[in-house]
Scaffold this motif. Structure first.
Motif, PDB file in Angstrom:
ATOM      1  N   PRO A  97      15.417   1.490  11.856  1.00 29.76           N
ATOM      2  CA  PRO A  97      14.986   0.088  11.893  1.00 29.76           C
ATOM      3  C   PRO A  97      14.544  -0.305  13.305  1.00 29.76           C
ATOM      4  O   PRO A  97      14.806   0.415  14.277  1.00 29.76           O
ATOM      5  CB  PRO A  97      16.242  -0.683  11.477  1.00 29.76           C
ATOM      6  CG  PRO A  97      17.384   0.210  11.812  1.00 29.76           C
ATOM      7  CD  PRO A  97      16.873   1.628  11.684  1.00 29.76           C
ATOM      8  N   PHE A  98      13.895  -1.454  13.412  1.00 34.03           N
ATOM      9  CA  PHE A  98      13.286  -1.890  14.663  1.00 34.03           C
ATOM     10  C   PHE A  98      14.296  -1.988  15.812  1.00 34.03           C
ATOM     11  O   PHE A  98      14.041  -1.493  16.915  1.00 34.03           O
ATOM     12  CB  PHE A  98      12.611  -3.256  14.447  1.00 34.03           C
ATOM     13  CG  PHE A  98      11.896  -3.772  15.654  1.00 34.03           C
ATOM     14  CD1 PHE A  98      10.639  -3.297  15.980  1.00 34.03           C
ATOM     15  CD2 PHE A  98      12.480  -4.715  16.478  1.00 34.03           C
ATOM     16  CE1 PHE A  98       9.974  -3.751  17.109  1.00 34.03           C
ATOM     17  CE2 PHE A  98      11.824  -5.180  17.606  1.00 34.03           C
ATOM     18  CZ  PHE A  98      10.569  -4.696  17.920  1.00 34.03           C
ATOM     19  N   ASP A  99      15.429  -2.632  15.567  1.00 28.62           N
ATOM     20  CA  ASP A  99      16.371  -2.837  16.679  1.00 28.62           C
ATOM     21  C   ASP A  99      16.834  -1.497  17.258  1.00 28.62           C
ATOM     22  O   ASP A  99      16.906  -1.329  18.475  1.00 28.62           O
ATOM     23  CB  ASP A  99      17.556  -3.733  16.267  1.00 28.62           C
ATOM     24  CG  ASP A  99      18.439  -3.147  15.170  1.00 28.62           C
ATOM     25  OD1 ASP A  99      17.988  -2.233  14.453  1.00 28.62           O
ATOM     26  OD2 ASP A  99      19.587  -3.623  15.013  1.00 28.62           O
ATOM     27  N   GLU A 100      17.088  -0.524  16.397  1.00 28.32           N
ATOM     28  CA  GLU A 100      17.553   0.776  16.899  1.00 28.32           C
ATOM     29  C   GLU A 100      16.463   1.503  17.684  1.00 28.32           C
ATOM     30  O   GLU A 100      16.766   2.221  18.647  1.00 28.32           O
ATOM     31  CB  GLU A 100      18.020   1.650  15.735  1.00 28.32           C
ATOM     32  CG  GLU A 100      19.382   1.231  15.209  1.00 28.32           C
ATOM     33  CD  GLU A 100      19.909   2.159  14.121  1.00 28.32           C
ATOM     34  OE1 GLU A 100      20.893   1.769  13.487  1.00 28.32           O
ATOM     35  OE2 GLU A 100      19.345   3.247  13.898  1.00 28.32           O
ATOM     36  N   ALA A 111       0.818  -1.212   0.000  1.00 31.01           N
ATOM     37  CA  ALA A 111       0.000   0.000   0.000  1.00 31.01           C
ATOM     38  C   ALA A 111       0.854   1.266   0.000  1.00 31.01           C
ATOM     39  O   ALA A 111       0.530   2.243  -0.666  1.00 31.01           O
ATOM     40  CB  ALA A 111      -0.928  -0.002   1.209  1.00 31.01           C
ATOM     41  N   SER A 112       1.950   1.264   0.752  1.00 26.20           N
ATOM     42  CA  SER A 112       2.734   2.489   0.934  1.00 26.20           C
ATOM     43  C   SER A 112       4.109   2.419   0.292  1.00 26.20           C
ATOM     44  O   SER A 112       4.769   3.447   0.132  1.00 26.20           O
ATOM     45  CB  SER A 112       2.919   2.753   2.434  1.00 26.20           C
ATOM     46  OG  SER A 112       3.650   1.682   3.017  1.00 26.20           O
ATOM     47  N   GLY A 113       4.563   1.221  -0.046  1.00 30.34           N
ATOM     48  CA  GLY A 113       5.927   1.062  -0.549  1.00 30.34           C
ATOM     49  C   GLY A 113       6.977   1.113   0.547  1.00 30.34           C
ATOM     50  O   GLY A 113       8.172   1.067   0.275  1.00 30.34           O
ATOM     51  N   GLU A 114       6.535   1.195   1.819  1.00 29.11           N
ATOM     52  CA  GLU A 114       7.501   1.332   2.908  1.00 29.11           C
ATOM     53  C   GLU A 114       8.093  -0.010   3.320  1.00 29.11           C
ATOM     54  O   GLU A 114       7.390  -1.018   3.388  1.00 29.11           O
ATOM     55  CB  GLU A 114       6.824   1.973   4.124  1.00 29.11           C
ATOM     56  CG  GLU A 114       6.551   3.455   3.927  1.00 29.11           C
ATOM     57  CD  GLU A 114       5.899   4.104   5.131  1.00 29.11           C
ATOM     58  OE1 GLU A 114       5.623   5.306   5.045  1.00 29.11           O
ATOM     59  OE2 GLU A 114       5.631   3.410   6.132  1.00 29.11           O
ATOM     60  N   ASN A 115       9.397   0.037   3.627  1.00 22.63           N
ATOM     61  CA  ASN A 115      10.081  -1.132   4.169  1.00 22.63           C
ATOM     62  C   ASN A 115       9.504  -1.428   5.557  1.00 22.63           C
ATOM     63  O   ASN A 115       9.398  -0.530   6.395  1.00 22.63           O
ATOM     64  CB  ASN A 115      11.579  -0.805   4.242  1.00 22.63           C
ATOM     65  CG  ASN A 115      12.425  -1.994   4.630  1.00 22.63           C
ATOM     66  OD1 ASN A 115      12.072  -2.747   5.530  1.00 22.63           O
ATOM     67  ND2 ASN A 115      13.551  -2.158   3.949  1.00 22.63           N
ATOM     68  N   PHE A 116       9.160  -2.694   5.778  1.00 20.48           N
ATOM     69  CA  PHE A 116       8.552  -3.064   7.069  1.00 20.48           C
ATOM     70  C   PHE A 116       9.524  -2.898   8.239  1.00 20.48           C
ATOM     71  O   PHE A 116       9.108  -2.886   9.385  1.00 20.48           O
ATOM     72  CB  PHE A 116       8.051  -4.510   7.025  1.00 20.48           C
ATOM     73  CG  PHE A 116       6.737  -4.684   6.318  1.00 20.48           C
ATOM     74  CD1 PHE A 116       5.556  -4.217   6.878  1.00 20.48           C
ATOM     75  CD2 PHE A 116       6.669  -5.338   5.098  1.00 20.48           C
ATOM     76  CE1 PHE A 116       4.338  -4.391   6.243  1.00 20.48           C
ATOM     77  CE2 PHE A 116       5.449  -5.528   4.449  1.00 20.48           C
ATOM     78  CZ  PHE A 116       4.276  -5.048   5.028  1.00 20.48           C
ATOM     79  N   ASN A 117      10.826  -2.849   7.963  1.00 20.81           N
ATOM     80  CA  ASN A 117      11.784  -2.675   9.059  1.00 20.81           C
ATOM     81  C   ASN A 117      12.420  -1.280   9.045  1.00 20.81           C
ATOM     82  O   ASN A 117      13.598  -1.132   9.310  1.00 20.81           O
ATOM     83  CB  ASN A 117      12.878  -3.752   9.002  1.00 20.81           C
ATOM     84  CG  ASN A 117      13.767  -3.727  10.239  1.00 20.81           C
ATOM     85  OD1 ASN A 117      13.352  -3.238  11.292  1.00 20.81           O
ATOM     86  ND2 ASN A 117      14.980  -4.239  10.120  1.00 20.81           N
ATOM     87  N   ARG A 118      11.628  -0.284   8.749  1.00 19.28           N
ATOM     88  CA  ARG A 118      12.095   1.096   8.832  1.00 19.28           C
ATOM     89  C   ARG A 118      10.973   1.923   9.466  1.00 19.28           C
ATOM     90  O   ARG A 118       9.849   1.460   9.600  1.00 19.28           O
ATOM     91  CB  ARG A 118      12.409   1.673   7.441  1.00 19.28           C
ATOM     92  CG  ARG A 118      13.421   0.893   6.626  1.00 19.28           C
ATOM     93  CD  ARG A 118      14.863   1.032   7.116  1.00 19.28           C
ATOM     94  NE  ARG A 118      15.775   0.359   6.190  1.00 19.28           N
ATOM     95  CZ  ARG A 118      16.076  -0.944   6.250  1.00 19.28           C
ATOM     96  NH1 ARG A 118      15.583  -1.695   7.222  1.00 19.28           N
ATOM     97  NH2 ARG A 118      16.892  -1.478   5.360  1.00 19.28           N
ATOM     98  N   HIS A 119      11.319   3.176   9.794  1.00 20.02           N
ATOM     99  CA  HIS A 119      10.337   4.174  10.249  1.00 20.02           C
ATOM    100  C   HIS A 119       9.702   3.810  11.596  1.00 20.02           C
ATOM    101  O   HIS A 119       8.554   4.135  11.855  1.00 20.02           O
ATOM    102  CB  HIS A 119       9.244   4.389   9.193  1.00 20.02           C
ATOM    103  CG  HIS A 119       9.798   4.546   7.806  1.00 20.02           C
ATOM    104  ND1 HIS A 119      10.664   5.558   7.472  1.00 20.02           N
ATOM    105  CD2 HIS A 119       9.658   3.788   6.691  1.00 20.02           C
ATOM    106  CE1 HIS A 119      11.000   5.423   6.195  1.00 20.02           C
ATOM    107  NE2 HIS A 119      10.418   4.358   5.700  1.00 20.02           N
ATOM    108  N   TYR A 120      10.462   3.107  12.451  1.00 26.05           N
ATOM    109  CA  TYR A 120       9.987   2.924  13.828  1.00 26.05           C
ATOM    110  C   TYR A 120      10.227   4.224  14.588  1.00 26.05           C
ATOM    111  O   TYR A 120      11.187   4.944  14.332  1.00 26.05           O
ATOM    112  CB  TYR A 120      10.701   1.729  14.481  1.00 26.05           C
ATOM    113  CG  TYR A 120      10.024   0.452  14.059  1.00 26.05           C
ATOM    114  CD1 TYR A 120       8.980  -0.072  14.802  1.00 26.05           C
ATOM    115  CD2 TYR A 120      10.367  -0.166  12.866  1.00 26.05           C
ATOM    116  CE1 TYR A 120       8.308  -1.192  14.387  1.00 26.05           C
ATOM    117  CE2 TYR A 120       9.695  -1.291  12.433  1.00 26.05           C
ATOM    118  CZ  TYR A 120       8.660  -1.805  13.206  1.00 26.05           C
ATOM    119  OH  TYR A 120       7.980  -2.897  12.788  1.00 26.05           O
ATOM    120  N   ALA A 121       9.345   4.501  15.521  1.00 25.49           N
ATOM    121  CA  ALA A 121       9.417   5.781  16.231  1.00 25.49           C
ATOM    122  C   ALA A 121      10.665   5.858  17.104  1.00 25.49           C
ATOM    123  O   ALA A 121      10.995   4.901  17.805  1.00 25.49           O
ATOM    124  CB  ALA A 121       8.166   5.938  17.088  1.00 25.49           C
TER     125      ALA A 121
END
Ligand SMILES: [Zn+2]
Length: 360
Positions: A194-197, A80-90
Motif C-alpha cells: 500500500p501507499f503508506d508502506e 481497466a485492471s481490477g487493481e486496488n488503487f492503494n496497492r502495488h506501489y513500488a
C-alpha cells in the motif's frame, strides 16, 4: 486526466509533509477534510507559520472518481485492471540500496539527505505505461521525500483508526492522541505494498541492511488515517480532523504556533496500538440480513454475539461472534450481504494472522 497538488510554504526551507485525500476515490470524508485544510493552510502560509513545505493533494484519485457502474461510484479498484488503487506501489529499497552503497557515513542527517535524493531519483524513473501506473508514479513522487505522509481514507462504517508501519509508531503516536483514534493497527509488511508502506518502509529496511556504522533513521512517518465511515461527512467532523492534523504538524515543529500560543497539548491515547495481524475479520457464512447488536468502538470479548445474520427465506439466524477480545472498529454498511462478505472486524492484541493482512 489531471492531478492537482497544492504546495504551501517553501520547498527545502524545512521539513516536508504531504497529505492526500481519497486515494480510494469514493471515500468522501477525506475530500471534505482536505477542503478544510486548504483554507487553513492558505491562512497559515499567509501568516508565515509554515516552516517547511506542506503539500496537499485534495483529490488523490481523479481516475477512480470518474468511474461509475450502474449509477454507483466505484473508486476502490481500477475498472481497466481490477487493481486496488492503494496497492502495488513500488518498493524502492533495492534500487536505493544499490545507488547509495558505499556513500553513507556516520552522520544520520547526511545519510537522510543522500537517501532522499536517491528515493526521488528512483520514484521519478518508475514506469508509467498505463493510467494507473502514471497515477501511482505522480503520487509517490509527491510523498517519497516527505518527513510526514498522511493518507486520508475511510472504511465502510468505522470509528477513527490508523494504520502505520511498526517502526513509525513512536512518531505516529501523537497523531493517534490528537485525532482520538480508537484503534491503531501496526504491521511491518501488510501485503501488496500500500501507499503508506511504499513511503516509510525503505527507511527501516535500509537501516537493517547497512547496519549501525552508517545509521539510517526512520525519516518518513507515513500513516493511513481512516476517517470513520463513508457517510461520516460533516463540517463538524472535518473541521475537527483538519485541526488535529494541523496540530500534529505543529507538534512536530513543521507549523509554528500562533504568536503567544503554546504548542498543542497531547490528549491521552484512546486505544493502545495492536498488531494488524491481530485484527480479525468476521465474514458472512451465508447471505442474509445483518443486524448489529453492539455499537462501533465497543470493547468486546471472544465469543460475544456482535451481530445476527438472518436468511429471510428459511428463517435461519446465524449469530456472528467476536473471534477475540478486542475493539469492534469496523462494520459493513450494507444491511443485506452475500456469502463471504466481511461483515465486521475486531482489533485484538495477539498477532495470529499471517500472509496478506489487508482486505481486498
Ligand atoms: Zn481506502
Amino acid at each position: 486526466m489531471e492531478l492537482l497538488s497544492l504546495h504551501f510554504g517553501q520547498a527545502g526551507a524545512g521539513p516536508k509533509a504531504t497529505l492526500q485525500a481519497a486515494l480510494h476515490a469514493d471515500e468522501i470524508p477525506g475530500l471534505l477534510v482536505a477542503h478544510h485544510l486548504r483554507e487553513r493552510l492558505a491562512a497559515l502560509e499567509a501568516a508565515g507559520r509554515i516552516l517547511g513545505e506542506v503539500v496537499l493533494v485534495p483529490v488523490a484519485n481523479p481516475v477512480g472518481l470518474a468511474q461509475r457502474v450502474l449509477h454507483s461510484p466505484l473508486g476502490r479498484f481500477e475498472l481497466a485492471s481490477g487493481e486496488n488503487f492503494n496497492r502495488h506501489y513500488a518498493d524502492l529499497t533495492e534500487t536505493v540500496a544499490a545507488s547509495v552503497d558505499g556513500r553513507l557515513g556516520a552522520d544520520p542527517a547526511a545519510n537522510v539527505e543522500i537517501i532522499r535524493a536517491a528515493l526521488r531519483e528512483a520514484a521519478a524513473a518508475l514506469p508509467a505505461r498505463t493510467q494507473v501506473e502514471s497515477l501511482r508514479r505522480v503520487l509517490l513522487n509527491l510523498s517519497i521525500d516527505a518527513d510526514v505522509v498522511l493518507d486520508l481514507h475511510c472504511d465502510s462504517q468505522a470509528v477513527l483508526h490508523l494504520y502505520t508501519e511498526t517502526s513509525a509508531w513512536p512518531q505516529a503516536e501523537p497523531l493517534a492522541r490528537l485525532m482520538g483514534a480508537q484503534a491503531v493497527l501496526l504491521a511491518e509488511v501488510s501485503g501488496d505494498n500500500p501507499f503508506d508502506e511504499a513511503c516509510s518502509t525503505p527507511w527501516p529496511r535500509l537501516a537493517a541492511r547497512f547496519g549501525p556504522a552508517t545509521p539510517v533513521p526512520s525519516a518518513c512517518v507515513a500513516v493511513t488515517v481512516e476517517l470513520r465511515g463513508e457517510s461520516d461527512v460533516t463540517h463538524e467532523l472535518a473541521a475537527r480532523d483538519a485541526q488535529a492534523l494541523l496540530d500534529y504538524l505543529c507538534w512536530r515543529g513543521m507549523i509554528a504556533p500562533a504568536p503567544g500560543d503554546a504548542p498543542p497539548v497531547l490528549p491521552p491515547l484512546r486505544a493502545e496500538a495492536t498488531p494488524l495481524a491481530g485484527s480479525i475479520p468476521v465474514s458472512a457464512p451465508h447471505g442474509g440480513v445483518v443486524v448489529y447488536l453492539r455499537e462501533l468502538g465497543a470493547t468486546v470479548t471472544a465469543g460475544e454475539r456482535l451481530a445476527d445474520l438472518i436468511e429471510p427465506m428459511s428463517g435461519l439466524v446465524t449469530p456472528l461472534l467476536s473471534p477475540v477480545d478486542g475493539v469492534l472498529y469496523v462494520q459493513e454498511r450494507r444491511r443485506f450481504v452475500p456469502t463471504g462478505t466481511g461483515v465486521l472486524r475486531v482489533a485484538g492484541r495477539e498477532a495470529v494472522r499471517t500472509g496478506k493482512l489487508l482486505s481486498a
